[in-house]
Every structure is written in structure tokens, then in C-alpha cells.
Design an enzyme around this catalytic site. Structure first.
Site, PDB file in Angstrom:
ATOM      1  N   ASN B  69       0.837  -1.187   0.000  1.00 11.80           N
ATOM      2  CA  ASN B  69       0.000   0.000   0.000  1.00 11.80           C
ATOM      3  C   ASN B  69       0.870   1.235   0.000  1.00 11.80           C
ATOM      4  O   ASN B  69       1.974   1.245   0.541  1.00 11.80           O
ATOM      5  CB  ASN B  69      -0.957   0.009   1.194  1.00 11.80           C
ATOM      6  CG  ASN B  69      -0.354   0.702   2.404  1.00 11.80           C
ATOM      7  OD1 ASN B  69      -0.359   1.937   2.485  1.00 11.80           O
ATOM      8  ND2 ASN B  69       0.186  -0.078   3.325  1.00 11.80           N
ATOM      9  N   LEU B  73      -0.837   8.271   4.322  1.00 15.56           N
ATOM     10  CA  LEU B  73      -1.340   8.929   5.539  1.00 15.56           C
ATOM     11  C   LEU B  73      -2.547   9.825   5.292  1.00 15.56           C
ATOM     12  O   LEU B  73      -2.665  10.904   5.869  1.00 15.56           O
ATOM     13  CB  LEU B  73      -0.228   9.744   6.216  1.00 15.56           C
ATOM     14  CG  LEU B  73       0.930   8.931   6.799  1.00 15.56           C
ATOM     15  CD1 LEU B  73       2.021   9.869   7.314  1.00 15.56           C
ATOM     16  CD2 LEU B  73       0.453   8.025   7.928  1.00 15.56           C
ATOM     17  N   CYS B 131       6.397   5.334   8.713  1.00 16.99           N
ATOM     18  CA  CYS B 131       5.592   5.282   7.486  1.00 16.99           C
ATOM     19  C   CYS B 131       6.503   5.369   6.268  1.00 16.99           C
ATOM     20  O   CYS B 131       7.223   6.351   6.104  1.00 16.99           O
ATOM     21  CB  CYS B 131       4.563   6.406   7.428  1.00 16.99           C
ATOM     22  SG  CYS B 131       3.622   6.357   5.879  1.00 16.99           S
ATOM     23  N   LYS B 166       6.144   3.215  17.268  1.00 13.17           N
ATOM     24  CA  LYS B 166       5.957   2.200  16.218  1.00 13.17           C
ATOM     25  C   LYS B 166       7.157   2.201  15.287  1.00 13.17           C
ATOM     26  O   LYS B 166       7.441   3.202  14.624  1.00 13.17           O
ATOM     27  CB  LYS B 166       4.669   2.460  15.443  1.00 13.17           C
ATOM     28  CG  LYS B 166       4.367   1.374  14.407  1.00 13.17           C
ATOM     29  CD  LYS B 166       2.952   1.470  13.872  1.00 13.17           C
ATOM     30  CE  LYS B 166       2.651   0.373  12.860  1.00 13.17           C
ATOM     31  NZ  LYS B 166       1.268   0.417  12.363  1.00 13.17           N
ATOM     32  N   ILE B 192       5.989  -4.811  13.442  1.00 17.87           N
ATOM     33  CA  ILE B 192       6.652  -3.934  12.502  1.00 17.87           C
ATOM     34  C   ILE B 192       5.632  -3.139  11.687  1.00 17.87           C
ATOM     35  O   ILE B 192       4.506  -3.590  11.489  1.00 17.87           O
ATOM     36  CB  ILE B 192       7.544  -4.747  11.519  1.00 17.87           C
ATOM     37  CG1 ILE B 192       6.716  -5.791  10.759  1.00 17.87           C
ATOM     38  CG2 ILE B 192       8.694  -5.376  12.234  1.00 17.87           C
ATOM     39  CD1 ILE B 192       7.512  -6.563   9.694  1.00 17.87           C
ATOM     40  N   THR B 194       5.245  -1.563   7.720  1.00 18.26           N
ATOM     41  CA  THR B 194       5.395  -2.327   6.473  1.00 18.26           C
ATOM     42  C   THR B 194       6.827  -2.279   5.929  1.00 18.26           C
ATOM     43  O   THR B 194       7.597  -1.381   6.243  1.00 18.26           O
ATOM     44  CB  THR B 194       4.449  -1.766   5.392  1.00 18.26           C
ATOM     45  OG1 THR B 194       4.683  -0.365   5.277  1.00 18.26           O
ATOM     46  CG2 THR B 194       3.005  -2.013   5.757  1.00 18.26           C
ATOM     47  N   GLY B 244       2.270  -7.618  12.112  1.00 16.93           N
ATOM     48  CA  GLY B 244       2.852  -8.075  10.851  1.00 16.93           C
ATOM     49  C   GLY B 244       2.296  -9.411  10.412  1.00 16.93           C
ATOM     50  O   GLY B 244       2.784 -10.458  10.823  1.00 16.93           O
ATOM     51  N   GLY B 266      -3.732  -6.262  11.053  1.00 22.47           N
ATOM     52  CA  GLY B 266      -3.880  -5.242  10.012  1.00 22.47           C
ATOM     53  C   GLY B 266      -4.523  -5.769   8.760  1.00 22.47           C
ATOM     54  O   GLY B 266      -5.746  -5.851   8.644  1.00 22.47           O
TER      55      GLY B 266
END
Lengths: 241, 303
Positions: B69, B73, B131, B166, B192, B194, B244, B266
Site C-alpha cells: 500500500n 497517511l 511510514c 511504532k 513492525i 510495512t 505483521g 492489520g
């Protein structure tokens, strides 16, 4: 939205790379033409969004084009196999706001929801007509089914049937008073030049299909909108190209 | 009877299952489907000081066992989250929620965290320094121990609630970053985020994603996440949220054995919208199968 298990009653090739699948199961979450279902396929992680061509109380008809691994897997499914679907996704077409003579324009794999839409418009006493666009004659499907409902004009990019060229080659007629369209983005963009109000169903790569992941958000004149949740049907006027 | 409760930075979770930020919105889409109070909690959509549209589409690309993805944000900004999303959330979620925060500068992290820390529905701050999908974005803060520590310290100075950092898997030494966050005052870690990846469309020879690259998630990353959680848990003695590719109650137990106190689900939500509820319901049965009576006792229990 509902999740359910659907049994395949029929899965047959109806035109080049184009399949018709009839599924038995709970259709109660489907309210309007243009809504979609999200189909779990056996060889890929994400579901595949498809807009049903028709449904009744206990079954629905999907028409899909084999364009990749997921749809290829679907084409290999057999009668009696089961599929996991999320149903009743998206907003669908609003049939109350059109005039009495809406023109429906569909391109290739964008045609299926227009079949249900035609049924809904007819049930409201309206007199829709259809322009269906294909790449070539071998891809034409549902011509008889559509012709049983409404007047049909065909266009083919290669001139092998109907009017040669894109759907815009089929001119508007004097009585046309509203536009409903579904098809590839270049087609929809071209149709935005038409002097008619209308609604268009967008296609976009999706993550979830129910509004959670923001994977399919597009800019519109009314702000950021999720194709899967606030769409896939948008007012023609609010689309930005 | 089995006990699924765990303690996350002083707040008891009835079970360790949380929806992960970015896959759970602000909860509303899932609350329409089931009572999400069955979850331990969830981490809401990454929120920034100002509204963000995010990246152009395509934002999603498929990959074996998961997806990439590059949403970038997208969020309505912290002021709208406080004015609209949190009041709406009050109608369907009564437990403390985790506030996920991203930023483009130290000042932005601080201001957004300060505002959310003041909301009584918020139980924890989850500071996203990982991110991969925005330029000049959070990831740059999460890839060195010094910058991760700087964000942690600055945010801690204005927050009264537990701060969970994170972390990104796109680093060479997760242990040193975990230690730097601990030393800067973090109350916990989540990992984690991504893994940076890309796909190319053979029809056009161009990247599938408009952004070029995106973050890989889904079952494909589970072993990577498991190993990094284990590595971090060896390095620091603080609660860790394992994230994850978790898709089953068995995965939850595996992640806890590696050192996770809680977990976030997720990508699996995107494919199976009921998955969090199903895992919560499955967990006691799976615990019984493996003769686990008290879940918190298996945290870090890998032999």
C-alpha cells in the site's frame, strides 16, 4: 454489507475472455444497481470487486472478464463450488433523479451493472436506451438480453460490428435527458463533455472494498471520497479528471 | 477456563487483540459489522496535525501472501479527529483507544500528541516513526537511533499517557533503535510497520503504485515480524505490540511467545472484515489446545 458463502450454479464463457457466473445465496444486502460484491479468490490475497448484472431473492449473476490471475481462477471454478463474498458494497446508481429518457453507456467489462440498472429504470416507468462499446465483435455479450429490455446501439473500436470507434461515436439523440455510464476511465472522461447531467461508476484498485483502508480514494469536487464507500457511483459533475 | 487478559503499560486489555492502524479506520466501518468492544482495543488511522489527502491512486498493489500500500497517511487532521471522529467513536467503542500519530517535523509530532493526550478516550499514544509512503515523512525519524530517540523524548515531554513508538523494519539494527527509544522514555514499542517494496506492471513497464514504492504487509511478512519482535524483546524489557501478517489465534500465540504483550491485526481485516472478532473467539480454544491457561505467562516464552 454482508459476508456469505455462495454456491456456483453456472459458470460459462459468453464472449472472448468474458464469463457469466450465476451464484445462489443471500442477496438481501444488494439494494441498488451499481453496488458491488467482493469475491475471495483462491490464488490471491485480495478479493476481486465485481458489480452484479442481475439478482433476485436467492441468486445473482456476475459477468467478469479474465484480465489476470484472480479472474482466471474464477473462470476455472465449477458448478457446485463455493465462493466467499462480501455483498452490498458501495452506493449504487440513483434512479430517481434521472429524466424519463436516460441514456446508458457502458464499455466492455463496465456493462454488467447497466443490465440491472436498465431493469430498475424500466420498473420506474422510464424509457432508457443503451450504447454498448467493445474492442471488437468477438467481445460482444448480452446483446439479446439487453435488446429484450431497451434499444441498443453498438460501437466497436475496430469496426467489426456496429459503429466504428469509441462509444462517443454514437451520437446523443434529441430525447436523451440523463446519462448513466460505467467503463474505463478514458471513456468516462470523454463522456464528461456531454451536455447532460448524469452518474458514472468508477473503477479503482481496492484494498478492502468497504471503506477501511483508504486504498481507493479519489479527489472530487466535493472533497476526497472512497470509491468503495462513497462510490463507486459519482455524480458526473463532481468528477475531476 | 483460560485467562486472555494482558497488561499494556498499566491498562488491562481483556485480550491482546487490537486492530492495527491504517486497516481499521476510526473503527466505524467495523462497528457496523460487529460489536468491536470484544477487542482488547484498536489503534486508529494515522493522524497528522493537518488534513492529508495522501497519494494519488493506484495506492494498492497485490503481492503473494499480502499487498503493497501507498496510501500516504490520508487523514482528516487531528482537529477534525477530535471534533468528529472521537465523539462518533464514543457511540460504539467504550474502551481506551490507541491514538496513532504521524508527523513531518518534531514540532508536528509534539503538537498532535499533546492534543490527543488530552482526550479521555485515548489510552495510549502510538508514535509512528515508520511510514514508508510519504516523502520527508515519519520513516526518516525511525531509521536512526538518534532521530527515533529525539521524537520519543519530545513527545514524552508533553504526554501524560503511555507512549508507544511504532518502529520500521526497514533498518539494519532494530535492537539499537529499540534501546534508544527506551532510553528516551518510551513506555512500549510496536513493530513492525510495512516493508518497503514495489511491483511493476508488465503491460506498461511502469510501477503499479502511483507512488512507485509501497509498504508490504500481510501473511508474507509474518516471519520477518516475528523475528524482529523477538530481537527487540531481547534488547529491551518493555511491552511490545507485535504487528505483521497475523491472521489467526495461532499466529497471536506465536507472536506472544516471541515477546509480544499484545498484537495488532492489520491486512487480514481487509480480506476478512470479521477476522479480529473471530480471533478473539478462537483464542480460548487454541489456548486450551496448547495447554495455556494464562496468556500473559507465555509472553517471551519461547524456549
Amino acid at each position: 454489507m454482508k459476508q456469505g458463502i455462495y454456491s456456483i450454479q453456472k459458470n460459462r464463457l459468453i464472449a472472448r475472455d468474458t464469463w457469466e457466473m450465476r451464484l445462489k445465496g443471500d442477496t438481501s444486502a444488494l439494494c441498488r444497481a451499481g453496488q458491488f460484491v467482493n469475491v475471495k479468490v483462491g490464488n490471491a490475497y485480495l478479493r476481486r470487486p465485481l458489480s452484479p448484472a442481475a439478482w433476485d431473492n436467492e441468486s445473482m449473476t456476475l459477468i467478469y472478464k479474465v484480465v489476470g490471475r484472480g479472474t482466471d481462477w474464477l473462470a476455472h471454478c465449477q458448478t457446485g463450488d463455493s465462493l466467499n463474498l462480501l455483498t452490498g458494497l458501495g452506493n449504487g446508481f440513483d434512479t430517481d433523479v434521472s429524466g424519463d429518457r436516460p441514456v446508458l453507456i457502458g464499455g466492455g467489462a463496465g456493462l454488467p451493472p447497466l443490465y440491472r440498472l436498465a431493469e430498475e429504470l424500466l420498473s420506474k416507468g422510464k424509457k432508457p436506451r443503451l450504447i454498448m462499446g467493445f474492442g471488437s465483435a468477438a467481445e460482444i455479450y448480452y446483446l439479446k438480453e439487453f435488446e429484450a429490455l431497451l434499444p441498443v446501439t453498438i460501437t466497436c473500436m475496430d469496426g467489426s460490428a456496429g459503429i466504428c470507434g469509441p462509444v462517443t461515436g454514437a451520437k446523443l439523440q434529441a430525447g436523451d435527458d440523463y446519462l448513466y455510464a460505467c467503463g474505463p476511465p478514458p471513456m468516462l472522461k470523454a463522456l464528461c463533455a456531454y451536455p447532460l447531467k448524469g452518474q458514472m461508476s468508477l473503477e479503482e484498485r481496492m484494498g478492502c472494498g468497504f471503506g477501511a483502508c483508504m486504498g481507493c480514494t479519489v479527489r472530487t469536487a466535493n472533497g476526497a471520497k472512497r470509491v468503495c464507500k462513497e462510490g463507486p457511483v459519482f455524480l458526473k459533475e463532481e468528477l475531476l479528471w | 477456563m483460560v485467562n486472555t487478559a494482558v497488561d499494556l503499560c498499566g491498562i488491562t486489555l481483556s485480550n491482546p487483540i487490537m486492530g492495527a492502524s491504517g486497516c481499521f479506520g476510526y473503527g466505524a466501518e467495523f462497528a457496523e459489522l460487529y460489536d468491536i468492544n470484544c477487542l482488547g482495543s484498536f489503534s486508529f488511522k494515522g493522524t497528522t496535525l493537518h488534513p492529508r489527502f495522501g497519494n494519488s491512486t493506484p495506492r494498492i498493489a497485490e503481492s503473494t501472501g499480502g499487498l503493497l500500500n501507498a496510501v500516504g497517511l490520508q487523514n482528516p487532521g487531528v482537529h477534525k479527529v477530535i471534533a468528529e471522529e472521537l465523539p462518533r467513536m464514543r457511540g460504539f467503542f467504550t474502551k481506551p483507544v490507541m491514538a496513532n500519530v504521524s508527523g513531518f517535523s518534531l514540532e508536528e509530532y509534539v503538537e498532535t500528541c499533546r492534543l490527543l493526550d488530552g482526550q479521555d478516550q485515548v489510552g495510549w499514544l502510538e508514535v509512528n516513526v515508520s511510514c514508508p509512503n510519504v516523502h520527508m515523512g515519519g520513516l526518516s525519524f525511525g531509521t536512526t537511533p538518534q532521530s527515533a530517540a529525539a521524537v520519543t523524548k519530545a513527545v514524552k515531554a508533553v504526554c501524560s499517557k503511555p507512549v508507544i513508538v511504532k518502529l520500521s523494519p526497514n533498518v539494519s539494527d532494530i535492537a539499537s533503535i529499540a534501546k534508544a527509544c527506551r532510553d528516551a522514555g518510551a513506555d512500549g514499542l510496536s513493530l513492525i510497520n510495512t516493508l518497503v517494496g514495489m511491483r511493476i506492471d508488465l503491460k506498461t513497464f511502469r510501477p503499479v503504485l502511483f507512488n512507485g514504492t509501497g509498504g508490504l504487509s500481510g501473511p508474507a511478512v509474518f516471519p520477518v515480524a516475528l523475528r524482529m519482535v523477538h530481537k527487540a524483546a531481547q534488547a529491551v524489557d518493555m511491552p511490545i505490540i507485535g504487528i505483521g501478517g497475523i491472521s489467526s489465534a495461532e499466529d497471536v500465540i506465536e507472536m506472544m511467545l516471541a515477546g509480544a504483550t499484545a498484537v495488532q491485526i492489520g491486512s487480514a481485516n481487509l480480506v476478512d472484515p470479521f477476522i479480529c472478532r473471530d480471533i478473539v473467539e478462537d483464542l480460548p480454544r487454541v489456548m486450551a489446545r496448547y495447554k495455556i491457561t494464562d496468556l500473559k505467562k507465555i509472553i517471551g516464552g519461547m524456549c
